[in-house]
Design a protein around this motif. Structure first.
Motif, PDB file in Angstrom:
ATOM      1  N   GLU A 225      28.677  42.477  40.985  1.00  0.00           N
ATOM      2  CA  GLU A 225      28.420  43.699  40.231  1.00  0.00           C
ATOM      3  C   GLU A 225      29.701  44.414  39.839  1.00  0.00           C
ATOM      4  O   GLU A 225      29.656  45.537  39.343  1.00  0.00           O
ATOM      5  N   SER A 226      30.833  43.766  40.041  1.00  0.00           N
ATOM      6  CA  SER A 226      32.114  44.344  39.627  1.00  0.00           C
ATOM      7  C   SER A 226      33.005  43.219  39.115  1.00  0.00           C
ATOM      8  O   SER A 226      32.770  42.034  39.373  1.00  0.00           O
ATOM      9  N   ARG A 227      34.032  43.609  38.396  1.00  0.00           N
ATOM     10  CA  ARG A 227      35.004  42.641  37.878  1.00  0.00           C
ATOM     11  C   ARG A 227      35.668  41.896  39.034  1.00  0.00           C
ATOM     12  O   ARG A 227      35.858  40.675  38.975  1.00  0.00           O
ATOM     13  N   GLN A 228      36.021  42.616  40.080  1.00  0.00           N
ATOM     14  CA  GLN A 228      36.703  41.989  41.210  1.00  0.00           C
ATOM     15  C   GLN A 228      35.818  40.930  41.867  1.00  0.00           C
ATOM     16  O   GLN A 228      36.299  39.848  42.247  1.00  0.00           O
ATOM     17  N   GLU A 229      34.545  41.238  42.019  1.00  0.00           N
ATOM     18  CA  GLU A 229      33.628  40.271  42.621  1.00  0.00           C
ATOM     19  C   GLU A 229      33.479  39.032  41.747  1.00  0.00           C
ATOM     20  O   GLU A 229      33.443  37.904  42.247  1.00  0.00           O
ATOM     21  N   LEU A 230      33.384  39.237  40.433  1.00  0.00           N
ATOM     22  CA  LEU A 230      33.254  38.086  39.533  1.00  0.00           C
ATOM     23  C   LEU A 230      34.497  37.208  39.590  1.00  0.00           C
ATOM     24  O   LEU A 230      34.392  35.978  39.694  1.00  0.00           O
ATOM     25  N   LEU A 231      35.668  37.806  39.528  1.00  0.00           N
ATOM     26  CA  LEU A 231      36.903  37.022  39.559  1.00  0.00           C
ATOM     27  C   LEU A 231      37.052  36.281  40.883  1.00  0.00           C
ATOM     28  O   LEU A 231      37.532  35.135  40.913  1.00  0.00           O
ATOM     29  N   ALA A 232      36.642  36.904  41.985  1.00  0.00           N
ATOM     30  CA  ALA A 232      36.712  36.228  43.284  1.00  0.00           C
ATOM     31  C   ALA A 232      35.786  35.017  43.311  1.00  0.00           C
ATOM     32  O   ALA A 232      36.145  33.948  43.815  1.00  0.00           O
ATOM     33  N   ALA A 233      34.580  35.164  42.758  1.00  0.00           N
ATOM     34  CA  ALA A 233      33.635  34.047  42.722  1.00  0.00           C
ATOM     35  C   ALA A 233      34.149  32.929  41.829  1.00  0.00           C
ATOM     36  O   ALA A 233      34.053  31.746  42.178  1.00  0.00           O
ATOM     37  N   LEU A 234      34.701  33.271  40.663  1.00  0.00           N
ATOM     38  CA  LEU A 234      35.225  32.251  39.757  1.00  0.00           C
ATOM     39  C   LEU A 234      36.420  31.530  40.374  1.00  0.00           C
ATOM     40  O   LEU A 234      36.545  30.304  40.247  1.00  0.00           O
ATOM     41  N   THR A 235      37.277  32.269  41.052  1.00  0.00           N
ATOM     42  CA  THR A 235      38.430  31.648  41.711  1.00  0.00           C
ATOM     43  C   THR A 235      37.967  30.656  42.774  1.00  0.00           C
ATOM     44  O   THR A 235      38.473  29.526  42.862  1.00  0.00           O
ATOM     45  N   ALA A 236      36.983  31.060  43.570  1.00  0.00           N
ATOM     46  CA  ALA A 236      36.447  30.167  44.601  1.00  0.00           C
ATOM     47  C   ALA A 236      35.759  28.956  43.962  1.00  0.00           C
ATOM     48  O   ALA A 236      35.889  27.829  44.449  1.00  0.00           O
ATOM     49  N   GLY A 237      35.041  29.192  42.869  1.00  0.00           N
ATOM     50  CA  GLY A 237      34.329  28.104  42.215  1.00  0.00           C
ATOM     51  C   GLY A 237      35.249  27.092  41.576  1.00  0.00           C
ATOM     52  O   GLY A 237      34.989  25.886  41.632  1.00  0.00           O
ATOM     53  N   LEU A 238      36.339  27.544  40.984  1.00  0.00           N
ATOM     54  CA  LEU A 238      37.285  26.614  40.379  1.00  0.00           C
ATOM     55  C   LEU A 238      38.012  25.802  41.442  1.00  0.00           C
ATOM     56  O   LEU A 238      38.326  24.631  41.245  1.00  0.00           O
ATOM     57  N   ALA A 239      38.291  26.439  42.569  1.00  0.00           N
ATOM     58  CA  ALA A 239      38.960  25.722  43.660  1.00  0.00           C
ATOM     59  C   ALA A 239      38.054  24.658  44.254  1.00  0.00           C
ATOM     60  O   ALA A 239      38.514  23.595  44.675  1.00  0.00           O
ATOM     61  N   ASP A 240      36.748  24.933  44.280  1.00  0.00           N
ATOM     62  CA  ASP A 240      35.807  24.001  44.897  1.00  0.00           C
ATOM     63  C   ASP A 240      34.401  24.236  44.329  1.00  0.00           C
ATOM     64  O   ASP A 240      33.616  24.985  44.899  1.00  0.00           O
ATOM     65  N   PRO A 241      34.078  23.618  43.184  1.00  0.00           N
ATOM     66  CA  PRO A 241      32.755  23.818  42.576  1.00  0.00           C
ATOM     67  C   PRO A 241      31.594  23.429  43.482  1.00  0.00           C
ATOM     68  O   PRO A 241      30.486  23.940  43.333  1.00  0.00           O
TER      69      PRO A 241
END
Length: 207
Positions: free
Chosen positions: A135-151
């Motif tokens: 629900e925030s930009r920070q949360e989205l970027l954290a999820a995307l960073t984790a997802g790119l590191a390990d989908p």
């Protein structure tokens, strides 16, 4: 926000990221803006497809207003990660294709929807671990960073019986959320005054 634990990743090459904002007539500038700021930093790592609906997009590759049902199925089947709005149908489709979707619900206070049912729905699913709620930009970027590191952290096992049980559970949550929204709407529109009644022949108000 609950991000799943790391798994061993077998991905080779650039990650396929699908973003779907749905077909609602309200623009979703907040999500698209976050992506526009983030994408240049990862352009060499990500193949990005954005279904943007009625939201204007500038500076994002492979942006399409709408995807037909078959096109959406193909895009989800080929994606490593799925980011979507809080629409129940989109979330269910993502999970049916084996994704733990990263969900950014629309916020009615920002003109992104007519009511808060997406927020209520996504929060219930996030608490149950059925989506990654952002629900925030920070949360989205954290999820995307984790997802790119390990989908693989954002993948779910597709099992016919389990998938149907999950769909049934999500539908039940959807009904509950719709009832909550309807009840809140009734409270907002309930009159705070008693209508005036003409007095009867004896001077007393009619019941």
């Amino acid at each position: 926000m609950l991000i799943p634990a790391p798994r061993e990743s077998g991905r080779v090459g650039r990650a396929q990221l699908l973003v779907a904002v749905g077909t609602d007539k309200h623009p979703f500038d907040r999500l698209v803006g976050w992506l526009r700021e983030w994408y240049p930093e990862v352009a060499d790592e990500v193949v990005l497809t954005v279904q943007h609906g009625h939201t204007r997009v500038d500076g994002l590759p492979d942006a399409v207003p709408f995807l037909g049902h078959a096109e959406l199925q193909t895009a989800m089947a080929g994606a490593d990660l799925v980011v979507c709005h809080g629409g129940p149908a989109t979330i269910l489709e993502a999970r049916r294709h084996g994704h733990l979707p990263i969900v950014v619900p629309r916020d009615p206070s920002l003109g992104e929807h007519v009511d808060n049912h997406q927020q209520l729905f996504a929060r219930r699913l996030g608490a149950a671990g059925l989506v990654v709620l952002c629900e925030s930009r920070q949360e989205l970027l954290a999820a995307l960073t984790a997802g790119l590191a390990d989908p693989g952290r954002f993948a779910v096992t597709v099992d016919a019986e389990a998938a149907e049980a999950q769909r049934a559970a999500v539908r039940r949550v959807g009904v509950i959320v719709e009832e909550l929204v309807a009840e809140a709407a009734q409270r907002r529109h309930r009159p705070r005054w008693r209508p005036w009644r003409r007095p009867g022949p004896n001077g007393r108000h009619k019941q």
